[in-house]
Write a protein that holds these residues in place. Structure first.
Motif, PDB file in Angstrom:
ATOM      1  N   GLN A 190       0.828  -1.208   0.000  1.00 33.67           N
ATOM      2  CA  GLN A 190       0.000   0.000   0.000  1.00 33.67           C
ATOM      3  C   GLN A 190       0.860   1.255   0.000  1.00 33.67           C
ATOM      4  O   GLN A 190       0.471   2.283  -0.538  1.00 33.67           O
ATOM      5  CB  GLN A 190      -0.930  -0.003   1.214  1.00 33.67           C
ATOM      6  CG  GLN A 190      -2.122  -0.924   1.078  1.00 33.67           C
ATOM      7  CD  GLN A 190      -3.148  -0.726   2.169  1.00 33.67           C
ATOM      8  OE1 GLN A 190      -2.968   0.086   3.072  1.00 33.67           O
ATOM      9  NE2 GLN A 190      -4.240  -1.475   2.111  1.00 33.67           N
ATOM     10  N   ASN A 191       2.042   1.186   0.609  1.00 32.68           N
ATOM     11  CA  ASN A 191       2.934   2.343   0.678  1.00 32.68           C
ATOM     12  C   ASN A 191       4.304   1.944   0.162  1.00 32.68           C
ATOM     13  O   ASN A 191       4.953   1.051   0.718  1.00 32.68           O
ATOM     14  CB  ASN A 191       3.043   2.858   2.121  1.00 32.68           C
ATOM     15  CG  ASN A 191       1.708   3.326   2.674  1.00 32.68           C
ATOM     16  OD1 ASN A 191       1.122   4.269   2.166  1.00 32.68           O
ATOM     17  ND2 ASN A 191       1.228   2.664   3.703  1.00 32.68           N
ATOM     18  N   GLN A 192       4.744   2.590  -0.903  1.00 35.60           N
ATOM     19  CA  GLN A 192       6.054   2.348  -1.481  1.00 35.60           C
ATOM     20  C   GLN A 192       6.846   3.648  -1.477  1.00 35.60           C
ATOM     21  O   GLN A 192       6.329   4.706  -1.841  1.00 35.60           O
ATOM     22  CB  GLN A 192       5.940   1.807  -2.901  1.00 35.60           C
ATOM     23  CG  GLN A 192       5.202   0.469  -2.987  1.00 35.60           C
ATOM     24  CD  GLN A 192       5.368  -0.187  -4.337  1.00 35.60           C
ATOM     25  OE1 GLN A 192       6.370  -0.824  -4.620  1.00 35.60           O
ATOM     26  NE2 GLN A 192       4.381  -0.035  -5.183  1.00 35.60           N
ATOM     27  N   THR A 193       8.095   3.575  -1.071  1.00 34.86           N
ATOM     28  CA  THR A 193       8.947   4.751  -0.952  1.00 34.86           C
ATOM     29  C   THR A 193      10.122   4.626  -1.906  1.00 34.86           C
ATOM     30  O   THR A 193      10.813   3.589  -1.914  1.00 34.86           O
ATOM     31  CB  THR A 193       9.462   4.903   0.482  1.00 34.86           C
ATOM     32  OG1 THR A 193       8.354   5.012   1.369  1.00 34.86           O
ATOM     33  CG2 THR A 193      10.332   6.141   0.613  1.00 34.86           C
ATOM     34  N   SER A 194      10.339   5.663  -2.700  1.00 38.02           N
ATOM     35  CA  SER A 194      11.497   5.704  -3.589  1.00 38.02           C
ATOM     36  C   SER A 194      12.603   6.487  -2.891  1.00 38.02           C
ATOM     37  O   SER A 194      12.440   7.672  -2.582  1.00 38.02           O
ATOM     38  CB  SER A 194      11.133   6.366  -4.923  1.00 38.02           C
ATOM     39  OG  SER A 194      10.203   5.576  -5.635  1.00 38.02           O
ATOM     40  N   VAL A 205      17.021   5.425  -6.538  1.00 32.88           N
ATOM     41  CA  VAL A 205      18.134   4.486  -6.452  1.00 32.88           C
ATOM     42  C   VAL A 205      17.629   3.115  -6.031  1.00 32.88           C
ATOM     43  O   VAL A 205      17.983   2.099  -6.635  1.00 32.88           O
ATOM     44  CB  VAL A 205      19.209   4.998  -5.472  1.00 32.88           C
ATOM     45  CG1 VAL A 205      20.335   3.974  -5.330  1.00 32.88           C
ATOM     46  CG2 VAL A 205      19.765   6.326  -5.945  1.00 32.88           C
ATOM     47  N   VAL A 206      16.784   3.069  -4.999  1.00 34.42           N
ATOM     48  CA  VAL A 206      16.105   1.835  -4.615  1.00 34.42           C
ATOM     49  C   VAL A 206      14.674   2.188  -4.216  1.00 34.42           C
ATOM     50  O   VAL A 206      14.402   3.294  -3.728  1.00 34.42           O
ATOM     51  CB  VAL A 206      16.810   1.099  -3.446  1.00 34.42           C
ATOM     52  CG1 VAL A 206      18.153   0.568  -3.876  1.00 34.42           C
ATOM     53  CG2 VAL A 206      16.934   1.987  -2.232  1.00 34.42           C
ATOM     54  N   GLN A 207      13.767   1.248  -4.428  1.00 35.02           N
ATOM     55  CA  GLN A 207      12.367   1.416  -4.029  1.00 35.02           C
ATOM     56  C   GLN A 207      12.065   0.417  -2.923  1.00 35.02           C
ATOM     57  O   GLN A 207      12.398  -0.763  -3.040  1.00 35.02           O
ATOM     58  CB  GLN A 207      11.440   1.188  -5.221  1.00 35.02           C
ATOM     59  CG  GLN A 207       9.975   1.494  -4.938  1.00 35.02           C
ATOM     60  CD  GLN A 207       9.128   1.312  -6.183  1.00 35.02           C
ATOM     61  OE1 GLN A 207       8.928   0.202  -6.650  1.00 35.02           O
ATOM     62  NE2 GLN A 207       8.639   2.410  -6.735  1.00 35.02           N
TER      63      GLN A 207
END
Length: 362
Positions: free
Chosen positions: A60-64, A198-200
């Motif tokens: 539900q929550n993805q951070t880049s 750079v990473v998710q």
């Protein structure tokens, strides 16, 4: 030889027999043909159009995670599938340029501070001299302006030092969330710009089933319908969900809308990235299901034979077909609860035909 009187007697006897037979025929007509039929009793229920779409499980929550400044990536310490925690170092870029800028900013600050010391000394000396009328007041006011300018240069140099110090810290990328790495956007050796992923990281917590839904289904869908989500390779693993988010704009390439379905207590086997099937019923309305064998055509339109329970005769009744299933027909209108519909033996019937009913199937 036969006499004329005897011939007349025989003729009269034949005529009387014919009259008797004719009278008997009029008094006892042939009984009507009664056709045995199988029937069902109409009971309306609520059903809608079942729709299934394939989608994917996402957090539900993805951070880049991205650097605030640009530079050459020299180290990336995590990859897809790794678990990260808040504060963990995940990547670094070259820091030498930022360190050089920091050293330059510190030197500028030292110079500005030295100028401020001299300006303060001059202002103090001129203040004592102007009080005894040794120097003109204009000269003292000039010293005051130089002091204010020196103070401003020190403030600006201090801000530059803080900025340069922050930029040195920005050469290291730390995670601010806990979760699993789901994507990487750069490899060591690449020059990355500020803000480039750079990473998710998929944060721990809720999961969504994400679908690309055609516009027609968006219009027909009821508000927040319950959605059954199951794994594509194992339908026995499923979870219920509700629509959590609908994209306000269609994808320009596909014309579909991104719909996120929040899952209620999904099983652990529904892992991120898994392909799932979402099933929902659209536009529920009162309908009745009858066997496909009950359907006939009258003037090219669908109809059924309805039995008059009092007279035990049939009449053709036009109906509206919502859809056809593998062995049944879904009727939306034309019949009412309690109607008796013929389901077998329909092709031997005609309007007003007398029938013999089998036990109706509920």
């Amino acid at each position: 030889m036969t006499s004329p009187a005897r011939l007349a007697t025989q003729s009269c006897a034949l005529a009387i027999c014919a009259l008797v037979i004719s009278a008997c025929s009029r008094r006892a007509p042939a009984p009507p043909l009664i056709r045995p039929v199988q029937t069902t009793v109409i009971r309306y229920g609520t059903a809608g159009e079942p729709v299934s779409l394939s989608g994917q499980i996402q957090s539900q929550n993805q951070t880049s995670l991205a650097f605030r400044i640009g530079g050459r990536l020299i180290d990336r310490r995590v990859s897809v599938g790794d678990i990260v925690s808040p504060g963990q170092l995940v990547a670094r870029i070259e820091a030498q340029d930022a360190k050089n800028a920091s050293s330059s900013a510190k030197a500028d600050l030292a110079s500005a501070q030295a100028t401020l010391v001299q300006a303060r000394s001059n202002e103090a000396r001129y203040r004592s001299l102007v009080s005894t009328d040794v120097i003109p007041r204009a000269q003292y006011e000039d010293a005051q302006r130089q002091l204010a300018a020196a103070q401003s240069r020190v403030a600006a140099a201090s801000a530059s030092v803080r900025l340069a110090r922050d930029n040195v810290g920005y050469t290291e990328l730390h995670s601010n969330v806990a979760g699993a790495v789901t994507a990487k956007g750069a490899e060591p050796g690449e020059v990355v710009q500020a803000g480039r992923m750079v990473v998710q990281v998929a944060q721990r917590g809720g999961k969504d089933a994400v679908f690309n839904v055609p516009a027609a289904l968006i219009r027909k869908s009821p508000k927040s319908p319950p959605v059954t989500v199951s794994l594509a390779d194992d339908p026995t693993i499923f979870a219920m969900g509700h629509v959590r988010e609908v994209s306000p704009q269609a994808d320009p390439a596909t014309g579909t809308y991104l719909v996120k379905v929040g899952l209620d207590n999904p099983p652990d086997t529904m892992q991120l990235g898994a392909t799932v099937i979402g099933s929902v019923t659209l536009s529920p309305e009162p309908v009745v299901s009858i066997p496909g064998t009950a359907l006939i055509q009258i003037d090219g339109k669908p109809a059924v034979w309805v039995v008059d329970p009092a007279r035990k005769t049939v009449a053709a009744q036009p109906v509206t077909v919502l859809r056809y299933d593998s062995s049944s027909v879904i009727i939306s209108s034309g019949l009412k609860d309690g109607d008796i519909v013929v389901t077998a033996g329909i092709h031997a019937l005609r309007p007003g035909q007398s029938v013999k009913l089998s036990q109706p199937a509920a």
